[in-house]
Every structure is written in structure tokens, then in C-alpha cells.
Design an enzyme around this catalytic site. Structure first.
Site, PDB file in Angstrom:
ATOM      1  N   ASP A  51       0.820  -1.204   0.000  1.00 34.32           N
ATOM      2  CA  ASP A  51       0.000   0.000   0.000  1.00 34.32           C
ATOM      3  C   ASP A  51       0.860   1.263   0.000  1.00 34.32           C
ATOM      4  O   ASP A  51       2.085   1.199   0.159  1.00 34.32           O
ATOM      5  CB  ASP A  51      -0.901   0.021   1.236  1.00 34.32           C
ATOM      6  CG  ASP A  51      -2.045  -0.956   1.135  1.00 34.32           C
ATOM      7  OD1 ASP A  51      -2.404  -1.349   0.012  1.00 34.32           O
ATOM      8  OD2 ASP A  51      -2.592  -1.334   2.197  1.00 34.32           O
ATOM      9  N   TYR A  96       6.864 -10.027   6.647  1.00 37.63           N
ATOM     10  CA  TYR A  96       6.862  -8.577   6.863  1.00 37.63           C
ATOM     11  C   TYR A  96       7.452  -8.247   8.228  1.00 37.63           C
ATOM     12  O   TYR A  96       7.420  -9.071   9.154  1.00 37.63           O
ATOM     13  CB  TYR A  96       5.430  -8.025   6.824  1.00 37.63           C
ATOM     14  CG  TYR A  96       4.820  -7.904   5.452  1.00 37.63           C
ATOM     15  CD1 TYR A  96       4.886  -6.695   4.742  1.00 37.63           C
ATOM     16  CD2 TYR A  96       4.159  -8.976   4.862  1.00 37.63           C
ATOM     17  CE1 TYR A  96       4.305  -6.577   3.488  1.00 37.63           C
ATOM     18  CE2 TYR A  96       3.583  -8.857   3.604  1.00 37.63           C
ATOM     19  CZ  TYR A  96       3.660  -7.655   2.928  1.00 37.63           C
ATOM     20  OH  TYR A  96       3.086  -7.547   1.682  1.00 37.63           O
TER      21      TYR A  96
END
Length: 285
Positions: free
Chosen positions: A63, A146
Site C-alpha cells: 500500500d 513482513y
């Protein structure tokens, strides 16, 4: 064009690019007309080099504001663009039946260097390679990992303001780890995902293999790995853990939130700038 040239021009190969980028100045990875994105910049650079903009497939669509140290992109290319990598029409001195591995490798290194000249300093191509024809950066991936960084101190560090989330309230990392442990395993993450508008019936079941917090002074690091992630999943999990760390939620609440299968049941999501894609796993690596 003779028959040999025609056959050669129809051949396509799969190129893999490994990327790192600072997401601060981009509106996410995916191409989006009218705004600056990572895919848009990479496609424009490839078009300058090859004369065409290939269709990019990406391992993880990050994003706006999200960073990456190990993003993977793949694309198919043929014709003159492929010849610039393989040298298939120019290496007349190459013995028949032998591949020009050294030359091909050198051309791929030059491709990475040329892209870096066009993309730096916000995007770096850390490796370029020819992959198997069946390779797909997204669908061939078996897992992604992540990291999320939190600065837990009275004041922020301006040098890292776009790389970490500043939380001034004291956080209990023991309780945050207790909450994180509930996310490990296969779960329906509907409560922790933004459902795709174009696929409202898509499954949001994911398998998390690792989720843990660690601390070094004021720096808190969250590490998570799963077979795949749905939209905003890591940020939502971090938001839930931070709410637990503040004392606003209990660690055991995670089980109830997962069972609710409603975004309204979860805590507010964490901001994007603390998040970084750090690994993509493939079966042959």
C-alpha cells in the site's frame, strides 16, 4: 524477416527482478493512472530500455507508504527486448549448442545497473535474472514475511518518522506477544482484512507460521510470516497488538475478534509507514 528471425521474435522468456524501495513517495505498488506508484516507475524505466512496457506481476502489492527490502517482480519479454538480454542474434562466434551464460549474466547485471540509474534513490533493483517459463512472482510464492517497527518513547525520532510508528503510551511487550501468538495457525482473517471490492466472496483464510514481537530499547519490532496476506492484514494485526500493549484490549480478545469475522470487532489499524516487506519464499529457494 526470414523464418529464423520470425521464430526468434516469437520466443518469450520470464524475467525476475528483485526490488527494494522506500514507499514514502509512492501511492502503493500497483500502477494507478495519475498518481506515482512503484509499478509505474519500474514500467516506465523498462519501456525506456526495451521500447515496450511489459506487464508486471508482483509478489506483494504494498500500500501507499509501505516499504520493501525484498519485493519480487516478474514479466514476460520477447523480441528485441529479449535479444538485449540474451544476445541471441549478436553472438555469432558462440559455438553451436553452447549457451552464452557469462554474456547473459553480464547483460542481466547491466540491466539491473541501467534500471538503478533510472530509478534511484527511491527504488533499487538488487538482482535481475531469467526465470523458468512457469515462474510467476505472485503465484509461485509459497510465503511472504513482513516487519513492522514501532518507536515506544515519549517523543518521535524525526530521522525515522517515515519508517516507524511512534507510540508514546507505555506498551507491555509481553502481552503483545501473547496476543500475537493467537494469530499463528490457519484462521479466517475477515476481521483483520479489507475485503477486495472486485472479489467480495474471496476467501480470507490464511496460515500464519510466525508472529512475534521483540524490543531493543525504545525500538519494537514485529515479525510475521504467512503463506499469503490479505489487504491491510499486517497493519490490522499490529493495531490489535498495540491496543493490547496499551491495556485497551486483552490478549485473549484476539480469539473472539477472529471468530466475529467482522472488521468492526478489531482495533484500529496501524499506519502504513512502519511496515516493510522483507522476504518472499519460493519452493526452489
Amino acid at each position: 524477416m526470414n523464418e529464423h528471425e520470425a521464430a526468434e521474435s516469437s520466443v518469450q522468456r520470464t524475467v525476475r527482478l528483485d526490488l527494494a524501495y522506500r514507499g514514502t513517495g509512492f501511492r502503493g505498488f500497483a500502477a494507478n493512472e495519475g498518481v506515482r506508484t512503484v509499478a509505474g516507475e519500474v514500467s516506465a524505466a523498462l519501456e525506456r530500455l526495451f521500447g515496450e512496457a511489459p506487464v508486471l506481476t508482483v509478489a506483494g502489492r504494498t500500500d501507499a507508504g509501505v516499504h520493501a527490502t525484498a519485493q519480487v517482480v516478474s514479466f514476460r519479454i520477447g523480441g528485441e527486448g529479449l535479444r538485449r538480454i540474451t544476445g541471441s542474434r549478436n553472438d555469432d562466434n558462440q559455438p553451436e549448442g553452447q549457451s552464452d551464460n557469462v554474456g547473459e549474466r553480464g547483460r542481466l547485471e547491466r540491466l539491473a545497473s541501467s534500471l538503478n540509474r533510472l530509478l534511484n534513490p527511491e527504488i533499487a533493483v538488487t538482482a535481475a535474472s531469467l526465470a523458468e517459463d512457469s515462474f510467476d512472482a505472485r503465484h509461485s510464492a509459497t510465503a511472504r514475511a513482513y516487519e513492522y517497527r514501532v518507536r515506544n518513547a515519549a517523543h518521535p525520532d524525526p530521522r525515522c518518522a517515515d519508517l516507524e510508528w511512534h507510540v508514546a503510551a507505555p506498551l507491555d511487550i509481553g502481552q503483545m506477544n501473547a496476543a500475537a501468538g493467537h494469530f499463528v495457525g490457519e484462521h479466517d482473517f475477515t476481521s483483520f482484512c479489507r475485503r477486495p471490492k472486485d472479489r467480495p466472496d474471496a476467501s480470507l483464510v490464511r496460515t500464519v507460521s510466525r508472529a512475534r514481537w521483540s524490543a531493543e530499547g525504545a525500538q519494537l519490532l514485529f515479525e510475521i510470516e504467512a503463506n499469503a496476506f490479505c489487504h491491510q492484514m499486517v497493519r490490522a494485526i499490529v493495531g490489535q497488538c498495540v491496543a493490547v500493549g496499551r491495556g485497551d484490549r486483552a490478549a485473549r480478545d484476539v480469539l473472539g475478534v477472529l471468530a466475529a469475522r467482522s472488521r468492526d470487532a478489531a482495533a484500529a489499524i496501524a499506519p502504513p509507514h512502519g511496515l516493510t516487506l522483507v522476504a518472499v519464499r519460493y519452493a526452489d529457494r
